[in-house]
Write a protein that holds these residues in place. Structure first.
Motif, PDB file in Angstrom:
ATOM      1  N   LEU A  92       5.574  -6.978   8.427  1.00 14.54           N
ATOM      2  CA  LEU A  92       5.557  -5.637   7.825  1.00 14.54           C
ATOM      3  C   LEU A  92       5.012  -5.747   6.408  1.00 14.54           C
ATOM      4  O   LEU A  92       5.131  -6.785   5.770  1.00 14.54           O
ATOM      5  CB  LEU A  92       6.966  -5.051   7.801  1.00 14.54           C
ATOM      6  CG  LEU A  92       7.565  -4.683   9.154  1.00 14.54           C
ATOM      7  CD1 LEU A  92       8.949  -4.062   8.956  1.00 14.54           C
ATOM      8  CD2 LEU A  92       6.672  -3.708   9.914  1.00 14.54           C
ATOM      9  N   TYR A  93       4.417  -4.658   5.924  1.00 14.91           N
ATOM     10  CA  TYR A  93       3.907  -4.642   4.552  1.00 14.91           C
ATOM     11  C   TYR A  93       5.095  -4.460   3.612  1.00 14.91           C
ATOM     12  O   TYR A  93       5.722  -3.394   3.614  1.00 14.91           O
ATOM     13  CB  TYR A  93       2.894  -3.512   4.373  1.00 14.91           C
ATOM     14  CG  TYR A  93       1.893  -3.407   5.500  1.00 14.91           C
ATOM     15  CD1 TYR A  93       1.255  -4.549   6.006  1.00 14.91           C
ATOM     16  CD2 TYR A  93       1.584  -2.189   6.080  1.00 14.91           C
ATOM     17  CE1 TYR A  93       0.350  -4.455   7.042  1.00 14.91           C
ATOM     18  CE2 TYR A  93       0.675  -2.085   7.122  1.00 14.91           C
ATOM     19  CZ  TYR A  93       0.063  -3.220   7.596  1.00 14.91           C
ATOM     20  OH  TYR A  93      -0.822  -3.133   8.635  1.00 14.91           O
ATOM     21  N   PRO A  94       5.419  -5.469   2.805  1.00 13.59           N
ATOM     22  CA  PRO A  94       6.673  -5.414   2.028  1.00 13.59           C
ATOM     23  C   PRO A  94       6.650  -4.376   0.908  1.00 13.59           C
ATOM     24  O   PRO A  94       7.702  -3.985   0.421  1.00 13.59           O
ATOM     25  CB  PRO A  94       6.793  -6.833   1.459  1.00 13.59           C
ATOM     26  CG  PRO A  94       5.412  -7.377   1.470  1.00 13.59           C
ATOM     27  CD  PRO A  94       4.703  -6.729   2.623  1.00 13.59           C
ATOM     28  N   HIS A  95       5.458  -3.927   0.520  1.00 12.77           N
ATOM     29  CA  HIS A  95       5.380  -2.983  -0.603  1.00 12.77           C
ATOM     30  C   HIS A  95       5.416  -1.533  -0.138  1.00 12.77           C
ATOM     31  O   HIS A  95       5.251  -0.627  -0.952  1.00 12.77           O
ATOM     32  CB  HIS A  95       4.110  -3.247  -1.416  1.00 12.77           C
ATOM     33  CG  HIS A  95       2.851  -3.135  -0.614  1.00 12.77           C
ATOM     34  ND1 HIS A  95       2.580  -3.950   0.467  1.00 12.77           N
ATOM     35  CD2 HIS A  95       1.792  -2.303  -0.727  1.00 12.77           C
ATOM     36  CE1 HIS A  95       1.408  -3.612   0.980  1.00 12.77           C
ATOM     37  NE2 HIS A  95       0.918  -2.620   0.276  1.00 12.77           N
TER      38      HIS A  95
ATOM     39  N   GLN B 130      -0.036 -10.876   7.046  1.00 12.36           N
ATOM     40  CA  GLN B 130      -0.314  -9.542   6.532  1.00 12.36           C
ATOM     41  C   GLN B 130      -1.712  -9.089   6.936  1.00 12.36           C
ATOM     42  O   GLN B 130      -1.929  -7.958   7.343  1.00 12.36           O
ATOM     43  CB  GLN B 130      -0.182  -9.529   5.007  1.00 12.36           C
ATOM     44  CG  GLN B 130       1.239  -9.767   4.517  1.00 12.36           C
ATOM     45  CD  GLN B 130       2.133  -8.574   4.769  1.00 12.36           C
ATOM     46  OE1 GLN B 130       1.777  -7.451   4.421  1.00 12.36           O
ATOM     47  NE2 GLN B 130       3.260  -8.799   5.407  1.00 12.36           N
ATOM     48  N   VAL B 148      -3.364  -3.383   1.678  1.00 10.03           N
ATOM     49  CA  VAL B 148      -2.279  -4.299   2.041  1.00 10.03           C
ATOM     50  C   VAL B 148      -2.229  -5.514   1.108  1.00 10.03           C
ATOM     51  O   VAL B 148      -1.176  -5.851   0.577  1.00 10.03           O
ATOM     52  CB  VAL B 148      -2.425  -4.758   3.510  1.00 10.03           C
ATOM     53  CG1 VAL B 148      -1.372  -5.793   3.861  1.00 10.03           C
ATOM     54  CG2 VAL B 148      -2.325  -3.561   4.448  1.00 10.03           C
ATOM     55  N   GLN B 152      -0.009  -6.291  -3.076  1.00  9.34           N
ATOM     56  CA  GLN B 152       0.944  -7.406  -3.128  1.00  9.34           C
ATOM     57  C   GLN B 152       0.473  -8.464  -4.113  1.00  9.34           C
ATOM     58  O   GLN B 152       1.270  -9.051  -4.843  1.00  9.34           O
ATOM     59  CB  GLN B 152       1.100  -8.033  -1.746  1.00  9.34           C
ATOM     60  CG  GLN B 152       1.669  -7.080  -0.716  1.00  9.34           C
ATOM     61  CD  GLN B 152       1.869  -7.740   0.633  1.00  9.34           C
ATOM     62  OE1 GLN B 152       2.467  -8.801   0.739  1.00  9.34           O
ATOM     63  NE2 GLN B 152       1.353  -7.121   1.677  1.00  9.34           N
ATOM     64  N   ARG B 155       1.179  -7.626  -7.952  1.00  6.01           N
ATOM     65  CA  ARG B 155       2.537  -7.852  -8.451  1.00  6.01           C
ATOM     66  C   ARG B 155       2.739  -9.304  -8.833  1.00  6.01           C
ATOM     67  O   ARG B 155       3.406  -9.610  -9.806  1.00  6.01           O
ATOM     68  CB  ARG B 155       3.553  -7.485  -7.387  1.00  6.01           C
ATOM     69  CG  ARG B 155       3.551  -6.014  -7.122  1.00  6.01           C
ATOM     70  CD  ARG B 155       4.674  -5.629  -6.213  1.00  6.01           C
ATOM     71  NE  ARG B 155       4.437  -4.253  -5.785  1.00  6.01           N
ATOM     72  CZ  ARG B 155       5.371  -3.440  -5.374  1.00  6.01           C
ATOM     73  NH1 ARG B 155       6.606  -3.849  -5.306  1.00  6.01           N
ATOM     74  NH2 ARG B 155       5.073  -2.214  -5.022  1.00  6.01           N
ATOM     75  N   TRP B 227       8.890  -8.874  -8.198  1.00  9.33           N
ATOM     76  CA  TRP B 227       8.860  -8.874  -6.747  1.00  9.33           C
ATOM     77  C   TRP B 227      10.255  -8.677  -6.166  1.00  9.33           C
ATOM     78  O   TRP B 227      11.159  -9.450  -6.428  1.00  9.33           O
ATOM     79  CB  TRP B 227       8.281 -10.199  -6.308  1.00  9.33           C
ATOM     80  CG  TRP B 227       7.823 -10.198  -4.901  1.00  9.33           C
ATOM     81  CD1 TRP B 227       8.058 -11.174  -3.988  1.00  9.33           C
ATOM     82  CD2 TRP B 227       7.029  -9.218  -4.256  1.00  9.33           C
ATOM     83  NE1 TRP B 227       7.464 -10.824  -2.804  1.00  9.33           N
ATOM     84  CE2 TRP B 227       6.836  -9.643  -2.939  1.00  9.33           C
ATOM     85  CE3 TRP B 227       6.488  -7.998  -4.651  1.00  9.33           C
ATOM     86  CZ2 TRP B 227       6.114  -8.901  -2.014  1.00  9.33           C
ATOM     87  CZ3 TRP B 227       5.770  -7.259  -3.730  1.00  9.33           C
ATOM     88  CH2 TRP B 227       5.585  -7.722  -2.434  1.00  9.33           C
TER      89      TRP B 227
END
Lengths: 246, 229
Positions: A92-95, B130, B148, B152, B155, B227
């Motif tokens: 899953l996309y964590p953000h 991802q 996507v 990430q 961050r 994070w």
């Protein structure tokens, strides 16, 4: 099988010197649930990943729902919408929130408006029993819930086929049931499914066919009862015996 | 002047009110130059660094070798050498950049090189799963990168990026060497004109006024985007 929805023929895959798939043929009928089992390193996951071309087969052909997946003229991004995939590690996309995960491809690939995508995404979360978790991020969800969001992310695009790559292997035992429950209801809705998994109980009462792979080739296949109770090959017998001891 | 205490002598030397008042406008105009220079360096350096990192993610091998070569070169050369090379070297090919432009370009190149490495590390640290999940839903390479992977990656890059950006931006002081009238340049010429180091103290104060808020803001951004899994 008159008109298979998945038709893979003569698949070979080499990783450098490693010959991972050695001429695999797999035909899957519409609404069929096919279970792929076999020892680790037998090429099950690679086979699955060749079907949506996450892995490029070295040779062979893959046709899914009438689309030649390996034809360079095929719009692969468009074709992949018809093939949902669920991964062992959820990915899953964590953000993003659960709803954000489910709606991303609806907006970017299927071209839905934000409101349209959110309505479809909410409906998909409803189907996996997580309508009330739409605003949660993956970090706030249990493993079982994350995997169900991942299933929702795939089914929201209304795929013709679903690929499951060891969907319950990373889960704590008590969370496996909820994921299998969702898979069972998908099956009842008539979804074509190819599942790589060691959930033998589920295979036994839900699968139409079990395919046993070893060393990059299909050793034998048939109805679950036949494969589990009365395997024709020694290697199948040895593998079934091993996993049933646990 | 025999009644002078050593404290009086100290303040008269380093915080001489008369000298400070006289050169305040110079220091202020130096601040404006430093701010202009710093903004230009940060915007262009980070943009170029991100662009190189994105180019590198396309995995075109000869292009990547070139990127790595450029980046490693600018990371190993002292910024002062680059400034001098551009300022005194480019006129030989009929380009005569001002000291301001030379300083801007040099430090922007250095920031580009360091930030490319930081952005690249961020991009590669995003798990392969991802990419696979996004691509399996039909997202293209570019859509996956933008929606996507980069969110990430950013961050993860914020703390090293802010550190590096602040360090390189302070290098604007090197512009003195090629006659840029930024803070340090103004302060040192005021110092030699007045035979008094008070302007240097004003310069130091100017740097604190400019950079302390940036350092504090960076710390805030780091905690804000830390994070959370």
């Amino acid at each position: 099988m008159d008109k298979p929805i998945v038709d893979a023929r003569g698949l070979h895959k080499h990783f450098g010197a490693l010959h991972v798939l050695k001429g695999v043929d797999l035909r899957v009928a519409e609404r069929e649930l096919v279970f792929v089992i076999g020892p680790s390193g037998s090429g099950k996951s690679t086979l699955l990943r060749c079907l949506n071309r996450l892995e490029e087969p070295s040779s062979g052909s893959v046709v899914v729902d009438g689309i030649d997946m390996l034809d360079p003229r095929t719009d692969i991004n468009h074709a992949r919408q018809r093939i949902g995939m669920v991964f062992q590690s959820f990915n899953l996309y964590p953000h993003m929130t659960a709803l954000g995960n489910v709606t991303l491809a609806l907006r970017k690939v299927a071209g839905k408006s934000r409101a349209g995508a959110e309505a479809l995404g909410q409906a998909a979360l409803e189907r996996v029993g997580l309508a009330d978790r739409a605003g949660h991020t993956p970090g706030q969800l249990s493993g079982g819930q994350q995997q169900r969001v991942a299933i929702a992310r795939a089914i929201a695009l209304e795929p013709r086929v679903m690929l499951f790559d060891e969907p319950t292997s990373a889960l704590d035992p008590e969370l496996v049931g909820s994921v299998l429950e969702v898979m069972r209801s998908l099956r009842e809705s008539g979804m074509t499914m190819i599942v790589v998994s060691h959930e033998m109980g589920f295979a036994r009462n839900a699968a139409d066919r079990v395919v046993f792979m070893d060393e990059g080739a299909i050793v034998e296949q048939g109805p679950p009862a036949a494969i589990f109770e009365n395997p024709a090959h020694e290697r199948t017998r040895a593998f079934i015996g091993q996993i049933q001891r646990h | 002047m025999s009644g002078w205490s050593s404290w009086d002598r100290f303040t008269d030397t380093f915080f001489n009110a008369k000298v400070m008042l006289k050169y305040l406008p110079d220091i202020l105009s130096g601040m404006v130059v430093t701010i202009e220079l710093a903004l230009l360096i940060v915007v262009t350096g980070l943009a170029a660094g991100l662009a190189l990192a994105l180019l590198r993610s396309l995995a075109i091998r000869p292009l990547n070798w070139l990127i790595i070569l450029i980046v490693d070169l600018f990371r190993s050369l002292p910024p002062l050498v680059i400034i001098v090379l551009i300022y005194f070297g480019l006129p030989s090919v009929d380009l005569s950049p001002s000291g301001f432009v030379s300083t801007w370009l040099s430090l922007a190149f250095v920031l580009m090189a360091f930030s490319e490495e930081i952005f690249w590390a961020g991009i590669t640290s995003v798990a392969k799963g991802q990419w696979e999940a996004a691509r399996s839903t039909g997202l293209s390479f570019g859509q996956t990168l933008m929606n996507v992977v980069l969110p990430q990656a950013f961050r993860l890059t914020i703390p090293p990026l802010t550190n590096r950006t602040i360090a390189i931006t302070k290098g604007t002081a090197l512009g003195t060497v090629v006659a840029v009238t930024e803070i340090l340049g103004q302060a040192s010429s005021a110092m030699s004109n007045s035979y008094n180091p008070s302007p240097l103290m004003m310069g130091a104060a100017a740097y604190i006024v400019l950079f302390l808020p940036v350092v504090v803001a960076a710390r805030w951004v780091e905690t804000r985007f830390a994070w959370k899994r």
